[in-house]
Every structure is written in C-alpha cells, then in structure tokens.
Design an enzyme around this catalytic site. Sequence first.
Site, PDB file in Angstrom:
ATOM      1  N   GLU A  79      11.007 183.283  24.162  1.00 28.73           N
ATOM      2  CA  GLU A  79      12.945 183.820  23.919  1.00 28.73           C
ATOM      3  C   GLU A  79      13.419 184.607  25.886  1.00 28.73           C
ATOM      4  O   GLU A  79      13.680 185.228  25.313  1.00 28.73           O
ATOM      5  CB  GLU A  79      12.413 184.650  23.046  1.00 28.73           C
ATOM      6  CG  GLU A  79      11.950 185.337  22.751  1.00 28.73           C
ATOM      7  CD  GLU A  79      12.551 186.365  21.421  1.00 28.73           C
ATOM      8  OE1 GLU A  79      13.237 187.103  21.508  1.00 28.73           O
ATOM      9  OE2 GLU A  79      11.938 186.037  19.978  1.00 28.73           O
ATOM     10  N   CYS A 111      11.173 184.782  18.219  1.00 30.65           N
ATOM     11  CA  CYS A 111       9.519 184.189  18.215  1.00 30.65           C
ATOM     12  C   CYS A 111       8.409 183.545  17.479  1.00 30.65           C
ATOM     13  O   CYS A 111       7.551 183.154  17.271  1.00 30.65           O
ATOM     14  CB  CYS A 111       9.136 186.069  17.212  1.00 30.65           C
ATOM     15  SG  CYS A 111       9.703 187.766  17.693  1.00 30.65           S
ATOM     16  N   HIS A 233       2.751 187.991  12.668  1.00 37.63           N
ATOM     17  CA  HIS A 233       3.350 187.672  13.844  1.00 37.63           C
ATOM     18  C   HIS A 233       3.463 189.309  13.771  1.00 37.63           C
ATOM     19  O   HIS A 233       4.055 190.322  12.868  1.00 37.63           O
ATOM     20  CB  HIS A 233       4.713 187.273  13.366  1.00 37.63           C
ATOM     21  CG  HIS A 233       6.463 188.113  14.794  1.00 37.63           C
ATOM     22  ND1 HIS A 233       5.442 188.056  16.054  1.00 37.63           N
ATOM     23  CD2 HIS A 233       7.298 188.898  14.458  1.00 37.63           C
ATOM     24  CE1 HIS A 233       6.642 188.449  16.565  1.00 37.63           C
ATOM     25  NE2 HIS A 233       7.512 189.203  15.557  1.00 37.63           N
TER      26      HIS A 233
END
Length: 390
Positions: A79, A111, A233
């Site tokens: 990103e 993400c 994450h």
Amino acid sequence: MKVGIDRIRFYTPRWYVDMAKLAKARHEEPGKYLIGIGQSKQAVIPNTQDAVTMAANAADQIINDNNRDQIDLVLFGTESGIDNSKSAAIYLQHLLQLRADIQSVELKQACYAMTAGIQLAKDHVLAHPASKVLVVGSDIARYGLHTAGEPTQGGGAVAMIISADPKILAIEEPSAHYTADIMDFWRPLYATEAVVDGKYSSQEYIDFFDRTLTEYQTKTKSSLADLQAVIFHLPYTKMGLKALKSVLNRTDERHANQLLREFEYSRIFSREVGNLYTGSLYLSLLSLLVNSENLKSGQKIGLFSYGSGAEGEFYVATLQTNFQTAIESGSIKKVLEDREELSISEYETMFNSQMPLTNDNFVTNDKLDSAKFYLAGQKDQQRLYRRREV
C-alpha cells in the site's frame, strides 16, 4: 500435492528510534508505548529506501542460481506503491535480474495484499507444479510526527518463495474470508500519511478475526485446540494480543496458556520494527519460527490476515520436516542486531527527508545507505533505482 512457503526472509533499514525515548520527547509515559501499544523500537526509513528497494533487499536473500529460472510469477503486495499505473513488481523483476518471460503484478488491499498474493501463488503452483512464485510484502507506515499514529509507524519487507513440496510450511485448504466496505483506515492519492480511525479500526480487526475464525472452524469442523499457535497481522503488537484473548474462552486453560506463550514469541520482531503493513503478519510468522522453543514438524499454525477497508482471512499452515534448517535464523536475527539507534532529532530529520510526491528532480543521500538496492533519486519524473555490487 503440498504447496506452501519454501523460503522466507526479511529486510528493514539499519536505523531505529527507541520508543521509550520517543515517548519522553512527546511528553508521554514510556509505558504507554512499551506496554499500552507494545512497541520497543521503530524502524526509520531513509530517503534511499522505498517499497521497491526494500522488497529487492528482502527477495535477494532467497533467490539464487538454483531457483531463479523456475520463478515464473512475481506478486508484490503493497500500500506504498510508487506509481498509479506501473507495477512495483516490474521494477523488482528488473532489479533482481529475473527472466523476461514471466508475469509481474502489484496487489493492493491495505495490509491484506500479501496474503492475497500467497493464495494466488498457491493456486498457480497447483496448476503448474514445477513453478516457483516470488511473493513480497513491502511498505512504509507513516502517520506523521507528533500525531496519534506516530508510535505505530515502521517499515520493511518480507519476501518468500511459494512452491510445491515446501521446506517450511504447507498451506492447508480451505480458508475463511470476510469483506466489508468500511472507513477505518485509508490513504488518499495526494497523501503520504494515512488517515485512521484508531478505535473503530481496532474493533473491526477483532470482529473480522472472530468472524473468519468461526467460519474456518465451521468449514473444517476443527477447533482452536488443533492449533499450536495463532499469529496475527500486527499494526502494533498489543492489537494481536487483544484479538487472541477474545477467543481464549473457546479452549481449556492449558491450551490458552500455550497460545499466549507462542504469541509472545511471534511478536518479538514486530516489537523491534513496528508496522510493516502487508508484511506484518509474515514478520510475526518469522518471529514465531525463529524464537519459539516448542514448535515441531506436523504442528498447525493459524494465521489471521487483516487489511483495513476491509478484508480479513484466516487460514492454517502445517510445519514441515526440518523446517528449522530452512529458516536460517542467524541471518534473520542479524538484520535486527546490526541496526543503529537514532536520536530523536536524527529520526525527525530522516523522517522529513523523504522524496516528495512532486515532479521535481531529487537526489537522495545514497552515501549514507550501504544496502545492495537503493533509490538514488528522481530525474525527469522517473525514479532512479540502483544495484550496488557487494
């Protein structure tokens, strides 16, 4: 046929800022950053590194004469892309001197994009068993100095080879997805810093984890007890801990304590680097594989991927025989051990030195950076990437 992660490595630039010192400089109690957010150090990215060069510095560690000609697909999750049209994967393919007759594509969904790349790579190898796929997640997390998001910045890249008969992890079928159009985090085209609704994003992260885990268990008729570890994450490491604790009532006390112990191993590296965006989940994976004292071949690891905006996925992978040998733990640890601390003023200067999003010519301070791949600047609206012979 087993398909999964055959090789994996990590890169972050050689500078960091100490989070306790940053807290004091921002007139905050150090515990707010060290415990409340769960971060000890934060990677600082010089203007000689961007998503492309960090990806190249990570991928170069796993590409050699034995696998170079077998790579027929490059999938680049980011990103922090540097062009609205041309794929970052094309730049990466050229820097790594890969074959010209391959596919190279950039993927974007906050993400989550690297996970999308892994699943696409798995399907590609199932269709073409002799293929190897290079999958990379590379990003710079920026929110600005003196902002609420400053302590959750960071940057770096994770690169892996997806192949048949993998040496490290075999990816299991199926996985579970959940997607919803929400505005918890975004970065407009005109900005280098993201816009984030922190509390809302945290709530959605936990909700997506619960939904995808539950869906996975329903599909597979499995339970939390089947997993040796669950990794996340980690935009900041406390976030993953909150999510894990939200489901520990689904298992017994002994297993809950086991999952908590393995989570601590999985967040060691992220505590030292900060937010990698697309590569964050896979830095957690590396941290678990390198630091855990309990993992054995045949055990299963649950992985939760989340990308704001939002998309989540939960899937499971199985540790392969002799996975410890394939990890190359010493080289991975050395990336973090060899870094240099910046003072707060040095950190702020480096942060503000990033090449602006303009059409002006620009020259970076490339004498400062000894990395093999670096950004020399911009001329005539073209980025100038360089490969240093070392």
